[in-house]
Design a protein around this motif. Sequence first.
Motif, mmCIF file in Angstrom:
data_model
loop_
_atom_site.group_PDB
_atom_site.id
_atom_site.type_symbol
_atom_site.label_atom_id
_atom_site.label_comp_id
_atom_site.label_asym_id
_atom_site.label_seq_id
_atom_site.Cartn_x
_atom_site.Cartn_y
_atom_site.Cartn_z
ATOM 1 N N GLY A 180 0.800 -1.210 0.000
ATOM 2 C CA GLY A 180 0.000 0.000 0.000
ATOM 3 C C GLY A 180 0.834 1.262 0.000
ATOM 4 N N LEU A 181 2.038 1.242 0.613
ATOM 5 C CA LEU A 181 2.880 2.424 0.702
ATOM 6 C C LEU A 181 3.734 2.652 -0.548
ATOM 7 N N ARG A 182 4.103 1.583 -1.248
ATOM 8 C CA ARG A 182 5.066 1.706 -2.344
ATOM 9 C C ARG A 182 4.621 2.715 -3.405
ATOM 10 N N PRO A 183 3.391 2.648 -3.954
ATOM 11 C CA PRO A 183 3.004 3.640 -4.977
ATOM 12 C C PRO A 183 3.007 5.070 -4.424
ATOM 13 N N PHE A 184 2.616 5.204 -3.180
ATOM 14 C CA PHE A 184 2.575 6.533 -2.571
ATOM 15 C C PHE A 184 3.968 7.131 -2.456
ATOM 16 N N VAL A 185 4.952 6.356 -1.956
ATOM 17 C CA VAL A 185 6.311 6.858 -1.788
ATOM 18 C C VAL A 185 6.935 7.208 -3.129
ATOM 19 N N VAL A 186 6.742 6.342 -4.118
ATOM 20 C CA VAL A 186 7.303 6.598 -5.446
ATOM 21 C C VAL A 186 6.722 7.888 -6.031
ATOM 22 N N GLN A 187 5.416 8.063 -5.898
ATOM 23 C CA GLN A 187 4.770 9.263 -6.436
ATOM 24 C C GLN A 187 5.295 10.523 -5.765
ATOM 25 N N VAL A 188 5.431 10.494 -4.463
ATOM 26 C CA VAL A 188 5.891 11.683 -3.743
ATOM 27 C C VAL A 188 7.328 12.009 -4.102
ATOM 28 N N LEU A 189 8.203 11.005 -4.184
ATOM 29 C CA LEU A 189 9.603 11.259 -4.494
ATOM 30 C C LEU A 189 9.788 11.703 -5.931
ATOM 31 N N GLU A 190 8.961 11.190 -6.860
ATOM 32 C CA GLU A 190 9.046 11.655 -8.240
ATOM 33 C C GLU A 190 8.655 13.121 -8.333
ATOM 34 N N GLU A 191 7.629 13.513 -7.579
ATOM 35 C CA GLU A 191 7.251 14.923 -7.576
ATOM 36 C C GLU A 191 8.345 15.786 -6.971
ATOM 37 N N LYS A 192 9.092 15.244 -6.019
ATOM 38 C CA LYS A 192 10.119 16.012 -5.323
ATOM 39 C C LYS A 192 11.441 16.012 -6.068
#
Length: 556
Positions: A27-39
Amino acid sequence: MSELDGLPQQEWLTLTVIQALDALRDGLRPFVVQVLEEKEGPHWFNHPRVQRMLPAPPDQEGEVQCATEAPALDLALLLKLIGSDCYWYRTFRPRLPGISRWQIDSLRELRNRVAHNDGSDPLFIKAALLLPYLNTMEQVLQVVGGDQLDAIARLRAGLERRRRQLFRAIALGRSRWSFPFWLAVAAVSGGCLWLFDYLGSPHVDQRTVVIGTPDRRLERYLPLEQHLEGRLRPSQFLRALRGEKIDVRIEGARSYPEAVAHLRARRWDVLLGFSPVVSMEAVQAGYRPIGRMFPQDPEYRAILFTRQDSPLRGLQDINAATRLALGDFFSATKYYVPMSLLRGRSARITLNLSTAEIAEQVRSGSADVGAMAGNPLRFEKLNPGLKIMASSPPLPQSIVALSPSLSDLDRDPLQRALLNAPPSVRGKSAANFGPGAAPDYRLFARQVAEGKAFSAYLRNEAPDMKLNCPTSDRINLVEGWINNVQADGDRVRIQLSSADRQSFDLLIQRALLEQIAVFDVLNDLRGRFLKVLALQHLWDKQPVVLETPHQLEISP
């Protein structure tokens, strides 16, 4: 969860946690990837801050290798990235409202404990320890919006269901822990009940409580004794915890003077007065009234009565030939008050009669006048054939009183225990007392003093005593100490020495002496202080013969 239900408790809990951590990772993996790509951009994984957290070390020259695709993000790396100093405050915390860094760290700790579990971790023994972690996972995934939220919810529901099943098995006796569980429940319940009983009971410091009464029918007070023993508790908690009880004893007295001697020596902690004479003496000895005896009974008086056909109409008709039937020397209504009413008159007196015997003597003509306690409004209805010649003012009631030797910490609880006793204990058929204000004994004290003083005029000449009160003779009071005492047949000879060094010999029947003094052997009386009432002319000859117990007052 059905494939896990048959597993042992520890193994079942371990697999549940592993499944929950896997669901959290997915559940966390897509969220972390999305946030770091935005950053950091699409190649966020090559950023130096991220590289320092990756498990792969740099090359031989110290340069960071550039990767073309994201690394495999396990749960440890995901939680490390979220909780790191360089990303938490400005990157992830704004995207995780309501989630604290402490919660992220607790999930990292859980993952590490699972990874290093050697079977001895207490976390995997009790389901109650794992439920907070699953609740945190649910909160995180609700904020993230991952599709694994339902999986965590099912695992948590299965954990709670397993807890209920285990508790039900223990409660129904289907588990090896059932006996210890119910034994512990019984012990705790018993302890709580005992503690509630102790805290709600009156506490006293002394180990023994003595209840005294001049009433010889002690059986009526046994329910009170049993009630207080079951109600009172030691004020020291450790004594109560050891099971110590307060010893409550009911004591009687052979006579009113013996009761008074106990009161003056403060041997009784509680007095059930029974008699206004003893109650008055208790107040004079410092006892503190807390209630009254016979609260349901109407007022009563001392009544002098005769037959309906008697020519006697009032006290003025009594003369030296009149025959009086009275009670014992210490009765308020059958001796003290009648003697006070008879002051200045002469008569022939028969003493130590019961109420029934007095009434019978008057009816039969053996006596002209009798004395008893009663209510003037009801007397003639209850005693047909008799009429009232005179009656006293209402007599004060008897009291319930506490010793002045009791401490304040003992006095208040003891008073509550007595006055809050149930009707079966203090009702009319039992001890017969209740709350009430202290009576006024001033007038009664004068009547008793007069009755005692007039006793000095009595002369014991068979078959009855004669009361002569000549105005030419006076009563002298002599005070002193007993130098010697010895038996003289059925009488006792007492040698008295006064403060001015005068010596006197007294002679009294032993039966009368035993009514007024508490002693085991005669030598116990040596050295005691005493007061003697006798007519003035009797002191001129020795020995002074004492006819009534009221002529002698011996200190305890």
